[in-house]
Design a protein around this motif. Sequence first.
Motif, short mmCIF file in Angstrom:
data_model
loop_
_atom_site.label_atom_id
_atom_site.label_comp_id
_atom_site.label_asym_id
_atom_site.label_seq_id
_atom_site.Cartn_x
_atom_site.Cartn_y
_atom_site.Cartn_z
N ILE A 204 -8.76 -4.43 -0.86
CA ILE A 204 -7.73 -3.71 -0.13
C ILE A 204 -8.32 -2.87 1.01
O ILE A 204 -7.64 -2.57 1.99
N GLN A 205 -9.59 -2.51 0.90
CA GLN A 205 -10.24 -1.76 1.98
C GLN A 205 -10.66 -2.65 3.12
O GLN A 205 -11.03 -2.17 4.20
N PRO A 216 -6.95 -3.75 6.45
CA PRO A 216 -5.49 -3.78 6.26
C PRO A 216 -4.79 -2.53 6.76
O PRO A 216 -3.66 -2.60 7.24
N VAL A 217 -5.44 -1.35 6.65
CA VAL A 217 -4.82 -0.11 7.13
C VAL A 217 -4.52 -0.22 8.62
O VAL A 217 -3.43 0.12 9.09
N LEU A 229 1.79 0.85 4.56
CA LEU A 229 0.85 1.96 4.55
C LEU A 229 1.02 2.82 3.31
O LEU A 229 0.04 3.29 2.72
N GLU A 230 2.26 3.04 2.90
CA GLU A 230 2.50 3.80 1.66
C GLU A 230 1.91 3.07 0.47
O GLU A 230 1.31 3.69 -0.42
N ARG A 236 -5.28 4.54 -3.25
CA ARG A 236 -6.32 5.53 -3.00
C ARG A 236 -7.19 5.22 -1.77
O ARG A 236 -8.40 5.43 -1.75
N ILE A 237 -6.54 4.72 -0.75
CA ILE A 237 -7.21 4.50 0.54
C ILE A 237 -6.83 5.65 1.46
O ILE A 237 -5.66 6.02 1.58
N ASP A 238 -7.84 6.25 2.09
CA ASP A 238 -7.62 7.38 2.99
C ASP A 238 -7.07 6.88 4.32
O ASP A 238 -7.81 6.35 5.16
#
Length: 542
Positions: A204-205, A216-217, A229-230, A236-238
């Motif tokens: 996911i990072q 992905p962010v 984004l939510e 737990r991605i900043d």
Amino acid sequence: MGLPTLPAEIFDEIIHVIAHDWDHGPFAVVEDQEYGSDMSWFLKRFDYVVMDQFLMAAKGLNLILYKGLLSMEPVGSALAMVERLLRLLANSCLQNTTRRNRRYISANAIAVGTKAAVNSLAQPGSQDGEDPDTIRRMYFDALVAINMVHMRLRLRNLLQEDYSEEGVLEEKKQESSTVLALAAAAYLGRIDHMERLIAMGADIQGNPSNEWTCPPVMAAALGGQVKTLEHISRCRIDLAGQTDPNGNGALHFAAMGGHTETVKYLIKAGAEPDSQNKSSERPINWAVGAGQLHIFRQLLTRQGARKIGEWSPELLFIRAAKGGHGHIVAELSKRLSKTVLECILVDAMENGSTQVLRTLVESMSDTRPKININYQGSFGRTPLTFAAFFGDIRLVALLLARRDVKKAHIDEEGHTPLIVAARNDNLGALCLLLADPEATADMWRQNIFGQTMLSFAARWGHLNIVERLLDPALGVPKEVVGRAIQLAVRELPGPEGVHTLNTDRIRDGVMLMKDYAAKRGWLLESSSFSSEREEDDNDDPS
């Protein structure tokens, strides 16, 4: 002229032949007397700014005169061309037909990510539309949009090659391929697809250390996907702290995408509007480059009007002008001082950016200008001289319509805008200048090397210019015709010389001038027709 519509084969030649083997860019080639005229017939069918932006930036040349074209946001037409080229290359990679086996990282990333999405997510025969063709189209378009971010920053990224033995985006590597597909899913807001890809091993990072695999962010921010984004935040991605290898945060991507709610959400999550990437660019720079006026206002309002002075307003103006974003230019013009606007004028002139010059002129009042429209740059050239040099007809027309423009200005080499337009084979600009009484006040003058606009056109094989200048209404003098014939004949090859396409044009121009003289009963000196290529100290070395 905007993006040309041409077959894929011609674009393939642009990529593989011109961009890789051309050492001097289109302007240098067109002006080169040995090769220039043979190529100019091809280049004249393109927007010079498009070709210059793409070819020079793709090649990564470091030419002093045009260095500014590499440093700022590309013009919109150049980006349109690059996107088309990127799609062609990516399709070649997808079909394994890439010419000469070159591995272009960005195009290959699109192909690898698309294949991974089809292999992992497609459900042939299902009722919900998730068939292979649908997935392929969705993910291909998403990955093109993501990779165009790289092109906005540096056009030459299109031709960035991977020279490693296996390739950093080797499609057999599950990690690379699924990360690419995951980024596209985030851009599309397909949380269901993201969960399936994560279940297959995608992180996911993403891979923040690889600039060719967008986290992905960033992809979700670029696509304006707040719910995505939510979802990422719950893992737990900043959202505020993660950056790509170039130091860009999610807010940079949201600003470029023009997503008001996403910008608002990220700022609430802790993203700093004043944050800078490794190139000292803030999110507002990206918003301006992409023409997102509402985001520009949103970020400026949040930080306060005082911030405009700290955010390099001249760079914002140039970026907006090059992108063709007149609405942002108008907003900035209200806030910029005369000193800043003059700095922009100087930069645009020295770097050959006629689009920035045009935007400046359009934003100025004829009666109360903020800046000196006749400012003299290198070699004493004014904005009108530069407009004639680059053949920007819109800019020439804008300047000629102003009462405060010196239309027959003579630069340090003795060139008027008329001479410059003829020298560079810019017929449209020449015709506009010829129609202006002030611009034609001394039309047959010589430069400091003894050249007239007719001799320039004749020597370089600009046949259309020669024909226009021989219009009886212009009254070209006998001595001007004789000198032009003399100089043009010297350009013709001797018995051992190489015959080129330009040779025919020069010879045809000479015949036109001889016929013109004969009809008027002029007896020109025999030296005018000599084919010897003797040295002449007065000849123009340019």
